[in-house]
Design a protein around this motif. Structure first.
Motif, short mmCIF file in Angstrom:
data_model
loop_
_atom_site.label_atom_id
_atom_site.label_comp_id
_atom_site.label_asym_id
_atom_site.label_seq_id
_atom_site.Cartn_x
_atom_site.Cartn_y
_atom_site.Cartn_z
N SER A 47 20.20 73.38 2.29
CA SER A 47 21.39 73.80 3.02
C SER A 47 21.61 72.85 4.21
O SER A 47 20.66 72.34 4.80
CB SER A 47 21.26 75.25 3.50
N GLY A 48 22.86 72.60 4.48
CA GLY A 48 23.19 71.68 5.56
C GLY A 48 23.21 70.22 5.13
O GLY A 48 23.47 69.34 5.94
N ASN A 49 22.99 69.99 3.84
CA ASN A 49 23.05 68.61 3.34
C ASN A 49 24.48 68.36 2.82
O ASN A 49 24.92 69.02 1.88
CB ASN A 49 22.02 68.42 2.22
N PRO A 50 25.21 67.42 3.43
CA PRO A 50 26.62 67.25 3.07
C PRO A 50 26.85 66.68 1.65
O PRO A 50 27.98 66.62 1.20
CB PRO A 50 27.13 66.27 4.13
N HIS A 51 25.76 66.29 0.99
CA HIS A 51 25.90 65.78 -0.39
C HIS A 51 25.55 66.85 -1.43
O HIS A 51 25.77 66.64 -2.62
CB HIS A 51 24.99 64.56 -0.60
N ILE A 52 24.98 67.95 -0.95
CA ILE A 52 24.48 68.98 -1.87
C ILE A 52 25.11 70.35 -1.57
O ILE A 52 25.49 71.08 -2.49
CB ILE A 52 22.94 69.13 -1.72
N ASP A 53 25.21 70.68 -0.29
CA ASP A 53 25.62 72.03 0.14
C ASP A 53 27.15 72.09 0.25
O ASP A 53 27.74 71.63 1.23
CB ASP A 53 24.96 72.31 1.50
N LYS A 54 27.78 72.66 -0.78
CA LYS A 54 29.25 72.67 -0.85
C LYS A 54 29.90 73.42 0.31
O LYS A 54 30.90 72.97 0.87
CB LYS A 54 29.71 73.28 -2.19
N GLU A 55 29.34 74.59 0.64
CA GLU A 55 29.93 75.40 1.72
C GLU A 55 29.90 74.66 3.04
O GLU A 55 30.88 74.62 3.78
CB GLU A 55 29.16 76.71 1.88
N TYR A 56 28.75 74.08 3.32
CA TYR A 56 28.59 73.32 4.57
C TYR A 56 29.56 72.13 4.59
O TYR A 56 30.28 71.91 5.57
CB TYR A 56 27.14 72.85 4.67
N ALA A 57 29.58 71.39 3.48
CA ALA A 57 30.43 70.20 3.42
C ALA A 57 31.91 70.56 3.59
O ALA A 57 32.67 69.84 4.22
CB ALA A 57 30.19 69.46 2.11
N ALA A 58 32.29 71.71 3.02
CA ALA A 58 33.70 72.11 3.06
C ALA A 58 34.18 72.36 4.49
O ALA A 58 35.36 72.19 4.80
CB ALA A 58 33.90 73.37 2.23
N LYS A 59 33.26 72.76 5.36
CA LYS A 59 33.65 73.12 6.74
C LYS A 59 33.76 71.90 7.64
O LYS A 59 34.18 72.02 8.78
CB LYS A 59 32.58 74.06 7.33
N HIS A 60 33.32 70.77 7.16
CA HIS A 60 33.18 69.65 8.10
C HIS A 60 34.07 68.46 7.75
O HIS A 60 34.97 68.58 6.94
CB HIS A 60 31.70 69.28 8.22
N ILE A 61 33.74 67.32 8.34
CA ILE A 61 34.63 66.16 8.48
C ILE A 61 35.51 65.85 7.26
O ILE A 61 36.71 65.69 7.40
CB ILE A 61 33.83 64.93 8.95
N TYR A 62 34.94 65.73 6.08
CA TYR A 62 35.75 65.32 4.93
C TYR A 62 36.22 66.50 4.07
O TYR A 62 36.85 66.31 3.04
CB TYR A 62 34.98 64.31 4.08
N GLY A 63 35.83 67.70 4.47
CA GLY A 63 36.31 68.90 3.77
C GLY A 63 35.71 69.11 2.40
O GLY A 63 36.27 69.85 1.59
N GLY A 64 34.61 68.48 2.12
CA GLY A 64 33.96 68.66 0.82
C GLY A 64 32.79 67.71 0.66
O GLY A 64 32.50 66.89 1.55
N ILE A 65 32.13 67.85 -0.48
CA ILE A 65 30.96 67.02 -0.79
C ILE A 65 31.34 65.54 -0.81
O ILE A 65 32.41 65.17 -1.29
CB ILE A 65 30.43 67.40 -2.19
N THR A 66 30.46 64.72 -0.29
CA THR A 66 30.64 63.27 -0.39
C THR A 66 29.37 62.65 -0.96
O THR A 66 28.29 63.24 -0.88
CB THR A 66 30.91 62.64 0.99
#
Lengths: 157, 161
Positions: A47-66
């Motif tokens: 959790s909290g990994n922007p390449h794996i954790d979809k929910e976390y990634a969605a809330k932040h800079i690029y709005g999704g997994i990168t």
């Protein structure tokens, strides 16, 4: 991946390498993550990994997994490794310099282009520098830079 | 009467200092990691398996420097009495120079430090450096890895990039 070049004579300034198409999948992103940041006892779900954790990634800079930049670099290096003579990318004298102007996302289709920027015959072997660039399906550059490698002496002779 | 513990500050761009360093770490280069790399990347594993490769004693793929000389941002931040920002910090630049072959069986001793911090186009960046040396009689420098992260939470328009 690409047609292998086996002669140094093919590596001349200005030559374009065969392009490589990278169809980015979430599965590939996760597999690469297993290599570089596997689940740990303290964070088994990563959790909290922007390449794996979809929910976390969605809330932040690029709005999704990168895609992890390390992954993009690995794809570029493997493209070159497949095209160049065996050992050219693992000679122990290599420099990779890549910037990521835009994010790379799951389901992107990335076209990677490379060309020979410069070559030099040196006492320690044949040195070649390649310019590389990856663009997504919308034409946005997701990676750009250069790769320099020195060929093993027996290939440089 | 008990005193509430001080809250741990975030390692913000302002908090970061050029020269902040993590503790050194030693990592053994294992063939299992190299095998796994080729398994994941599906690349040309001739550099591992061919007799020519064995004779040349080739180096490991350059990206694996990230395993053998890890970028220890979290450990560095903890050492500075802070916690990692709550938002992602996207990679902007990846630069690695392998100076001599790194081979299975080598032990790599590395240190992560903050090399630079800068502002560009109203965005804040942290530049990390990992210096990797082989554990041998000469303490041979084998690689230098430079990595730049955007340290801001991002702007609204970033979602459309």
């Amino acid at each position: 991946m690409t047609e292998k070049c086996v002669r140094l004579s093919d590596i001349q300034r200005g030559n374009q390498l065969p392009s490589h198409i990278w169809n980015v999948t979430q599965k590939d992103i996760e597999r690469f993550g297993d290599l570089l940041y596997p689940p740990s006892k303290s964070n088994p779900s990563r959790s909290g990994n922007p390449h794996i954790d979809k929910e976390y990634a969605a809330k932040h800079i690029y709005g999704g997994i990168t895609v992890d930049g390390n992954h993009t670099v690995a794809v570029i290096c493997e493209m070159l490794a497949c095209w160049l003579p065996d050992g050219a990318m693992t000679s122990g004298d290599t420099e990779v310099n890549i910037t990521f102007p835009n994010p790379c996302r799951p389901d992107d289709i990335i076209a990677i282009q490379a060309s020979v920027l410069d070559t030099a015959q040196q006492p320690k072997g044949y040195l070649a520098t390649f310019s590389v660039e990856g663009r997504n399906q919308n034409g946005k550059i997701i990676a750009v830079g250069s790769v320099t490698t020195r060929f093993p002496p027996d290939l440089s002779a | 009467m008990s005193v509430a513990p001080e809250p741990i500050p975030a390692y913000s761009w302002d908090y970061a200092k050029v020269g902040d360093e993590a503790e050194t770490i030693s990592v053994l280069v294992r063939s299992a990691d190299v095998e796994k790399y080729y398994e994941v990347m599906g690349g040309d594993r001739s550099s591992l398996s061919s007799p020519v490769a064995a004779e040349r004693m080739m180096s490991v793929p350059i990206v694996l420097v990230r395993i053998f000389a890890p970028l220890r941002r979290h450990e560095l931040i903890e050492r500075q009495g802070a916690k990692y920002p709550a938002h992602p910090t996207p990679a902007i630049k990846w630069h690695c120079q392998v100076l001599v072959p790194i081979r299975v069986g080598d032990t790599i001793v590395s240190v992560t430090r903050v090399r630079d911090k800068y502002v560009k186009r109203d965005r804040h960046f942290l530049h990390w450096e990992v210096e990797a040396r082989r554990l041998d009689e000469n303490n041979t420098k084998v690689a230098v890895f430079n990595y730049v992260n955007l340290w801001d939470a991002g702007k609204k328009e970033d979602r459309l990039r």
